[in-house]
Design a protein around this motif. Structure first.
Motif, mmCIF file in Angstrom:
data_model
loop_
_atom_site.group_PDB
_atom_site.id
_atom_site.type_symbol
_atom_site.label_atom_id
_atom_site.label_comp_id
_atom_site.label_asym_id
_atom_site.label_seq_id
_atom_site.Cartn_x
_atom_site.Cartn_y
_atom_site.Cartn_z
ATOM 1 N N MET A 164 1.987 -5.296 7.831
ATOM 2 C CA MET A 164 1.750 -4.181 8.574
ATOM 3 C C MET A 164 2.515 -3.104 8.009
ATOM 4 O O MET A 164 2.241 -1.645 8.032
ATOM 5 C CB MET A 164 2.000 -4.714 10.065
ATOM 6 C CG MET A 164 1.222 -5.405 10.589
ATOM 7 S SD MET A 164 1.675 -6.023 12.207
ATOM 8 C CE MET A 164 1.921 -4.609 13.258
ATOM 9 N N ARG A 165 3.879 -3.389 7.721
ATOM 10 C CA ARG A 165 4.535 -2.305 7.090
ATOM 11 C C ARG A 165 3.942 -1.472 5.761
ATOM 12 O O ARG A 165 4.106 -0.390 5.573
ATOM 13 C CB ARG A 165 6.138 -2.943 6.791
ATOM 14 C CG ARG A 165 6.876 -3.323 7.994
ATOM 15 C CD ARG A 165 8.435 -3.571 7.522
ATOM 16 N NE ARG A 165 8.455 -4.713 6.643
ATOM 17 C CZ ARG A 165 9.532 -5.184 6.111
ATOM 18 N NH1 ARG A 165 10.506 -4.735 6.171
ATOM 19 N NH2 ARG A 165 9.392 -6.288 5.387
ATOM 20 N N ILE A 166 3.315 -2.451 4.970
ATOM 21 C CA ILE A 166 2.713 -1.882 3.918
ATOM 22 C C ILE A 166 1.876 -1.024 4.185
ATOM 23 O O ILE A 166 1.585 0.351 3.387
ATOM 24 C CB ILE A 166 2.340 -3.096 2.877
ATOM 25 C CG1 ILE A 166 3.330 -3.930 2.298
ATOM 26 C CG2 ILE A 166 1.328 -2.585 1.805
ATOM 27 C CD1 ILE A 166 3.057 -5.013 1.657
ATOM 28 N N CYS A 167 0.892 -1.259 5.283
ATOM 29 C CA CYS A 167 -0.018 -0.489 5.566
ATOM 30 C C CYS A 167 0.234 0.767 6.300
ATOM 31 O O CYS A 167 -0.043 1.928 6.129
ATOM 32 C CB CYS A 167 -0.974 -1.333 6.834
ATOM 33 S SG CYS A 167 -1.921 -2.598 6.154
ATOM 34 N N ASP A 168 1.603 0.798 7.054
ATOM 35 C CA ASP A 168 1.918 2.113 7.582
ATOM 36 C C ASP A 168 2.490 3.144 6.424
ATOM 37 O O ASP A 168 2.186 4.132 6.481
ATOM 38 C CB ASP A 168 3.230 1.560 8.369
ATOM 39 C CG ASP A 168 2.666 1.288 9.814
ATOM 40 O OD1 ASP A 168 1.515 1.837 10.345
ATOM 41 O OD2 ASP A 168 3.539 0.655 10.715
ATOM 42 N N VAL A 169 2.999 2.381 5.563
ATOM 43 C CA VAL A 169 3.660 3.070 4.349
ATOM 44 C C VAL A 169 2.366 3.971 3.719
ATOM 45 O O VAL A 169 2.456 4.911 3.244
ATOM 46 C CB VAL A 169 4.264 2.288 3.449
ATOM 47 C CG1 VAL A 169 4.904 3.055 1.963
ATOM 48 C CG2 VAL A 169 5.626 1.867 3.835
ATOM 49 N N PHE A 170 1.488 2.955 3.248
ATOM 50 C CA PHE A 170 0.152 3.688 2.513
ATOM 51 C C PHE A 170 -0.427 4.901 3.511
ATOM 52 O O PHE A 170 -1.006 5.768 2.865
ATOM 53 C CB PHE A 170 -0.824 2.660 2.221
ATOM 54 C CG PHE A 170 -0.408 2.101 0.904
ATOM 55 C CD1 PHE A 170 -0.707 2.658 -0.340
ATOM 56 C CD2 PHE A 170 0.422 0.856 0.805
ATOM 57 C CE1 PHE A 170 -0.353 2.076 -1.566
ATOM 58 C CE2 PHE A 170 0.511 0.168 -0.502
ATOM 59 C CZ PHE A 170 0.316 0.833 -1.622
ATOM 60 N N SER A 171 -0.501 4.488 4.781
ATOM 61 C CA SER A 171 -1.065 5.488 5.568
ATOM 62 C C SER A 171 -0.282 6.643 5.571
ATOM 63 O O SER A 171 -0.802 7.901 5.649
ATOM 64 C CB SER A 171 -1.014 4.932 7.018
ATOM 65 O OG SER A 171 -2.124 3.924 7.152
ATOM 66 N N LEU A 172 0.986 6.613 5.601
ATOM 67 C CA LEU A 172 1.968 7.797 5.737
ATOM 68 C C LEU A 172 1.603 8.619 4.181
ATOM 69 O O LEU A 172 1.774 9.856 4.428
ATOM 70 C CB LEU A 172 3.243 7.187 5.624
ATOM 71 C CG LEU A 172 4.429 8.193 5.992
ATOM 72 C CD1 LEU A 172 4.287 9.221 7.034
ATOM 73 C CD2 LEU A 172 6.057 7.782 6.035
ATOM 74 N N LEU A 173 1.594 7.879 3.328
ATOM 75 C CA LEU A 173 1.212 8.540 1.825
ATOM 76 C C LEU A 173 0.111 9.488 1.789
ATOM 77 O O LEU A 173 0.058 10.486 1.405
ATOM 78 C CB LEU A 173 1.262 7.372 0.713
ATOM 79 C CG LEU A 173 2.455 6.782 0.447
ATOM 80 C CD1 LEU A 173 2.473 5.887 -0.800
ATOM 81 C CD2 LEU A 173 3.618 7.702 -0.201
ATOM 82 N N ALA A 174 -1.019 8.855 2.650
ATOM 83 C CA ALA A 174 -2.286 9.579 2.750
ATOM 84 C C ALA A 174 -2.307 10.665 3.526
ATOM 85 O O ALA A 174 -2.756 11.881 3.222
ATOM 86 C CB ALA A 174 -3.371 8.698 3.327
ATOM 87 N N VAL A 175 -1.669 10.438 4.654
ATOM 88 C CA VAL A 175 -1.405 11.778 5.479
ATOM 89 C C VAL A 175 -0.465 12.703 4.888
ATOM 90 O O VAL A 175 -0.958 14.042 5.156
ATOM 91 C CB VAL A 175 -0.795 11.107 6.769
ATOM 92 C CG1 VAL A 175 -0.453 12.388 7.819
ATOM 93 C CG2 VAL A 175 -1.670 10.361 7.556
ATOM 94 N N SER A 176 0.452 12.383 4.260
ATOM 95 C CA SER A 176 1.330 13.323 3.506
ATOM 96 C C SER A 176 0.609 14.389 2.525
ATOM 97 O O SER A 176 0.807 15.639 2.354
ATOM 98 C CB SER A 176 2.533 12.607 2.690
ATOM 99 O OG SER A 176 3.321 11.752 3.722
ATOM 100 N N ALA A 177 -0.247 13.600 1.698
ATOM 101 C CA ALA A 177 -1.186 14.426 0.967
ATOM 102 C C ALA A 177 -1.858 15.234 1.448
ATOM 103 O O ALA A 177 -1.895 16.446 1.235
ATOM 104 C CB ALA A 177 -1.845 13.456 0.028
#
Length: 406
Positions: A78-91
């Motif tokens: 779940m933490r990995i998913c949150d981090v990757f989501s955050l990277l996508a939103v940041s872009a």
């Protein structure tokens, strides 16, 4: 010894709050993404492609996502998913701030969000099973559903308001929500470790393990095929047709908004009502009641075009459907083997979502060809057929016989 109430279960509260923040951020962005594409391209078709890409990516990755949720420690996943989501939103935030957001980037972010959701959902479901005692599964499922309903009620309104202020704000808010969600999950003490790995990760046997479990349970199989597959398709067609009629073909925002708001309130009311029902109400009778209510609603809509009455009827249908869904899902998750819980949840979601996106297309086609009265009459008959099968099908009447399947 009495189990700790969920209100004092520290890990459940962290899981609930983290999920709420992530869900609310996702709902803020769900309305902002098509608005952003419309603002950049002026093309309604391009904006509509976002939903198509999201649903397509979700269906393609749902079963593999369940496998991952059963192979990797779920809190870490779940933490990995949150981090990757955050990277996508940041872009996306960077692109909006620079003044140009390519359609390809928006579609990529939408697809990535669906892919991550297909992993995050089963992992969260498995972690709930580890955090909450079996006797509290229904209450926990109700609270999770209430959380989602609240996010769907507030998110689009808030996302639209933030987008009107500045296009980047909904995505910044989503990023903050994901960051706080990661913190909440990190603070949890409970671990949900998978069983020992056996065989290839994405072998046919692994991908279909959840489907196999459901298929070998006549009760689960019947309800998922009729309620999950058939009713979801018919209900989505009914909701689209109802929205089109209540909004007078798109000319009345008030009529359409009334229906949407009442439906969201009904979902929230159902989630709050479900844990207060007696344990005897957890069988297929609630599913049958929800189906008959939807059939009756479609029949009444043959005779009325009042947006307020339509909205109230839709609220009742959504309330009963949510109660039935919570009872069914909580029972299914308790019955699923611990090493297969992610795949069972993904399989159920896959079956429920498989043809649902075609419901609005079918409703719109019927509405254009036959008009509102005949369309509602046909939908009432189709839903009544589903209700009759659920009511009198022998596997549903016998109730669940949930012995583990090897």
């Amino acid at each position: 010894m009495e189990p700790t109430p969920l209100a004092r279960n520290r890990d459940f509260q962290l899981l609930w709050i983290g999920g709420l923040l992530a869900s609310l951020g996702s709902q803020l962005a769900s309305i902002a993404l098509p608005l952003l594409v419309l603002r950049e391209t002026g093309s309604a078709a391009s904006a509509g492609a976002i939903g198509t890409v999201s649903v397509g990516a979700l269906l393609l990755t749902m079963l593999p996502g369940g496998v991952l949720a059963d192979r990797i420690e779920r809190r870490r996943l779940m933490r990995i998913c949150d981090v990757f989501s955050l990277l996508a939103v940041s872009a996306l935030v960077v692109a909006v701030l620079r003044g140009h957001t390519p359609l390809a980037l928006v579609l990529l972010v939408a697809a990535a969000g669906a892919l991550i959701s297909s992993v995050y959902g089963p992992a969260a479901g498995g972690l709930v099973r580890a955090v909450v005692p079996t006797g509290q599964a229904r209450e926990a499922s109700s609270r999770m559903q209430a959380r989602g309903a609240a996010a769907r009620l507030i998110g689009p309104i808030g996302g639209g308001a933030l987008f009107a202020w500045h296009p980047v704000l909904p995505f910044l808010a989503e990023g903050v929500g994901l960051l706080l969600s990661t913190v909440c999950v990190t603070l949890m003490r409970t671990r949900s470790r998978p069983a020992a790995n056996r065989g290839s990760v994405f072998s046919r046997a692994e991908l279909t393990a959840g489907l196999a479990f459901i298929w070998h349970q006549p009760y689960l199989r019947t309800l998922l095929l009729i309620f999950g597959l058939g009713m979801n398709f018919a209900f989505s067609a009914l909701m689209f047709t109802t929205l089109a009629v209540a909004s007078d073909g798109g000319r009345s925002g008030i009529g359409g908004g009334t229906v949407v708001s009442c439906t969201a309130v009904g979902a929230l009311a159902g989630a709050l009502l479900a844990p207060r029902l007696d344990a005897r109400a957890r069988d297929g009778s609630l599913v049958a009641l929800a189906c008959w209510a939807c059939a009756l609603t479609a029949g009444v809509l043959v005779l009325t075009r009042s947006p307020l009455l339509i909205g109230l009827l839709c609220a009742v249908c959504m309330c009963l459907s949510t109660v039935a869904s919570i009872g069914f899902v909580s029972g299914m998750m308790v019955a699923a083997p611990r090493d297969r819980i992610g795949r069972v949840q993904s399989a159920a979601g896959f079956l429920s979502t498989l043809i649902q996106p075609f419901g609005p297309l079918a409703g719109g086609t019927l509405l254009g060809a036959l008009g509102g009265t005949r369309t509602f009459a046909l939908l009432a008959l189709a839903i009544a057929l589903c209700a009759a099968v659920v009511t009198w099908a022998p596997p549903v009447r016998r109730g669940p016989a949930l012995s583990p399947v090897v």
